[in-house]
Write a protein that holds these residues in place. Structure first.
Motif, PDB file in Angstrom:
ATOM      1  N   ARG A 100       0.859  -1.195   0.000  1.00  0.00           N
ATOM      2  CA  ARG A 100       0.000   0.000   0.000  1.00  0.00           C
ATOM      3  C   ARG A 100       0.892   1.241   0.000  1.00  0.00           C
ATOM      4  NH1 ARG A 100      -5.099  -1.724   0.828  1.00  0.00           N
ATOM      5  NH2 ARG A 100      -5.431  -3.461   2.240  1.00  0.00           N
ATOM      6  N   LEU A 123     -21.862   1.855   8.291  1.00  0.00           N
ATOM      7  CA  LEU A 123     -22.703   0.976   7.471  1.00  0.00           C
ATOM      8  C   LEU A 123     -24.107   0.862   8.069  1.00  0.00           C
ATOM      9  CD1 LEU A 123     -23.185  -1.026   5.182  1.00  0.00           C
ATOM     10  CD2 LEU A 123     -22.061  -2.800   6.526  1.00  0.00           C
ATOM     11  N   LEU A 158     -12.357   1.654  -1.926  1.00  0.00           N
ATOM     12  CA  LEU A 158     -11.759   0.583  -1.124  1.00  0.00           C
ATOM     13  C   LEU A 158     -10.804   1.110  -0.040  1.00  0.00           C
ATOM     14  CD1 LEU A 158     -11.312  -2.439  -3.539  1.00  0.00           C
ATOM     15  CD2 LEU A 158     -13.249  -1.798  -2.135  1.00  0.00           C
ATOM     16  N   ARG A 193      -3.635   0.454  -3.299  1.00  0.00           N
ATOM     17  CA  ARG A 193      -2.566  -0.540  -3.440  1.00  0.00           C
ATOM     18  C   ARG A 193      -1.396   0.103  -4.181  1.00  0.00           C
ATOM     19  NH1 ARG A 193      -4.348  -5.917  -3.373  1.00  0.00           N
ATOM     20  NH2 ARG A 193      -6.265  -6.093  -2.144  1.00  0.00           N
ATOM     21  N   GLY A 241     -13.027  -5.478  -0.479  1.00  0.00           N
ATOM     22  CA  GLY A 241     -11.827  -5.691  -1.268  1.00  0.00           C
ATOM     23  C   GLY A 241     -11.732  -7.150  -1.684  1.00  0.00           C
TER      24      GLY A 241
END
Ligand code: HEM
Length: 523
Positions: A129, A334, A394, A398, A460
């Motif tokens: 990352r 959420l 996400l 990356r 992910g």
């Protein structure tokens, strides 16, 4: 003579004209050349961070916005609707499979398509990352989320998989989830009686935090106790950390170390010192007390590891802090979106409650073992994850660990790669009527949300997939079932579904609702 003078005059005019043109040429060349080089450098697809990589001889070329001079796409990326802007841009440039852009001097690619998302997330080429300064200073480089994908990271993931996220341990924490659900229900009802309106956000955040604190540290909270003070302190630290990590820091995108306009570094240093002090103190006290075998918490499991697997105290603090940090907001955010949809669609709410009444009845509380019998409730959760993914990009990007090809396009090592999951889950060529909230679509077709189907991968995918996904879902499913079983939910004001992207995708305007007791609560 006249003729001679005329000839001289014409020579003079010619000379004057020629020198003027020469001067102008020299002058304009002095200006145009750098401008030409600048434009040549900047006006490439993807912007100037890509200027050295757009001339590769053969093969498909990258598409992408040129962006602003020097800043590239930064002004857009910093906004609270970056996921939507990137999606619109990718569609208009016909670059949904892969789009390049620049964030300062950082090269970025973004996928808004399941095929290229799989290539990025699934293989080993993007297993690191890019680390932000704030994440580094807040110790996350020594925790799972930002550790480079080597032996240490694998070791941490293995420990967490066994001692924090295994099905046995998640099952063992049901009593804790029930206890926190009971507390939240009491709080909701008290707030309703007192104010005639319930602000769910705070209640969900507090519940999530005490749930994760107890599962990580095993500290049972009693009102007015030192544990309750600790919860308050950690709550404050998580809030501060969230604020600092969400903030875009120019230093992350330019190789200059003095661009810390907001004092992020200073604040991170201060917060990291506080976290080390508070979490370090808990670790030291637990060590002093000895006997770690009895506890069902993550800290006890870390302290009981065999000698060869043990972590240093500093690394333990980083890992424990990360669990608290990641486990709090994701679940609360959420659930707030889910409840917003529940109050907005009374027919869907009634259908979920009907399912609960049929399978659970009104004489007992919902349990984990009931959840497999509640497919409609699970479909609601999936539909909210589709429409309002907590990490639309996400959460954490990356990094290409070596040169690689994505969609046959050459991507140099060190490129940041993102997946726009929001764009994928709102794509009309992938989802029928994507802007319609219709949980039934997941009854008609069983779509896995755990990372194998890139049409909907809110956690992910691949080796860096969210390790907390099963724990997160177990918590969300049980708490949602409890909230729907015990109350009917009504909006207190018009529900505003505007989004605000910080570290996660939050509701811009917190949800306000009213509740009416139902089932056991009404007796
Ligand atoms: C609704 C709940 C959650 C959502 C939507 C979510 C989403 C995500 C996403 C999108 C990623 C990046 C995955 C990738 O790069 O492929 C991630 C990583 C991560 N999540 Fe979650 N998460 C949730 C809950 C949790 C919980 C409860 C925990 C821990 C208690 C957790 C801990 C982590 C960690 C440690 C990583 C980094 C993994 C790595 O880099 O190896 N998450 N999460």
């Amino acid at each position: 003579m006249k003729l001679f003078m005329l000839a001289n005059l014409s020579i003079l005019v010619f000379w004057f004209g020629a020198t003027t043109i020469l001067h102008q040429t020299v002058f304009s060349t002095a200006l145009t050349l750098p401008l030409f080089f600048f434009l040549n450098y900047w006006l490439v697809p993807g912007g100037f961070a890509w200027s050295n990589y757009q001339n590769s001889p053969k093969g498909p070329k990258l598409r992408g916005p040129v962006g602003w001079p020097v800043l590239g796409f930064l002004p857009h990326q910093m906004g609270s609707l970056a996921h939507q802007k990137l999606s619109t841009m990718a569609t208009s440039l016909k670059a949904t499979r892969l789009m390049a852009f620049s964030l300062g001097t950082t090269r970025v690619i973004i996928s808004s398509h399941p095929d290229t998302a799989r290539e990025i997330l699934g293989g080993s080429s993007f297993s690191d990352r890019p680390i932000k300064q704030s994440a580094k200073l807040l110790m996350f480089e020594r925790a799972i989320g930002f550790a480079p994908s080597g032996t240490y990271w694998r070791h941490l993931r293995r420990i967490a998989a066994v001692h924090m996220f295994s099905p046995r341990r998640i099952g063992g924490l049901e009593a804790l989830r029930q206890k926190v659900a009971n507390e939240m229900i009491v709080e909701i009802w008290d707030e309703m009686k007192e104010n005639r309106v319930v602000g769910l956000k705070e209640i969900l955040q507090k519940g999530s935090l005490s749930n994760i604190i107890e599962s990580v540290f095993g500290l049972e909270e009693k009102e007015g106790s030192s544990t309750s003070n600790l919860t308050l302190m950690l709550h404050d630290m998580v809030k501060q950390g969230y604020e600092l990590i969400s903030r875009s820091n120019l230093e992350d995108y330019f190789p200059l170390r003095f661009l810390d306009f907001y004092g992020v570094k200073r604040k991170c240093h201060k917060l990291a010192a506080e976290v080390s002090c508070v979490v370090g103190q808990i670790v030291r006290e637990r060590k002093r007390a000895g006997d770690f075998s009895a506890g069902n918490d993550f800290l006890s499991a870390l302290l009981a590891l065999p000698q060869e697997d043990k972590l240093t105290d500093t690394d333990m603090v980083a890992v424990l802090w990360e669990m608290v940090f990641r486990g709090t907001d994701t679940v609360a955010i959420l659930l707030e979106w889910i409840m917003a949809r529940i109050v907005l669609h009374p027919d869907i709410q009634a259908k979920a409650q009907q399912e609960l009444d049929t399978h659970v009845g009104n004489n007992r509380l919902v349990q984990d073992s009931d959840l497999p019998n509640l497919p409609y409730l699970q479909a609601i959760v999936k539909e909210v994850l589709r429409m309002h993914p907590p990490g639309p990009l996400l959460s954490w990007a990356r990094l290409a660990v070596h040169d690689v090809h994505v969609d046959k396009v050459f991507i140099p090592a060190g490129t940041t790669a993102m997946v726009n999951m929001w764009a994928i889950t709102h794509d009309p060529s992938i989802w029928k009527d994507p802007s319609e909230f219709r949980p039934e679509r997941f009854i008609e077709e069983d779509v896995s949300i755990m990372g194998s189907d890139l049409r909907l991968a809110p956690f992910g995918s691949g080796r860096r997939v969210c390790p907390g996904k099963a724990l997160g879902l177990a918590t969300v499913h049980l708490w949602l079932a409890r909230l729907l079983h015990q109350f009917k939910w009504i909006p207190a004001e018009a529900v505003d579904l505007s989004e605000c992207l910080r570290l996660s995708l939050e509701m811009k305007k917190p949800l306000a609702c009213r509740v009416v007791p139902r089932g056991m609560m009404s007796q």
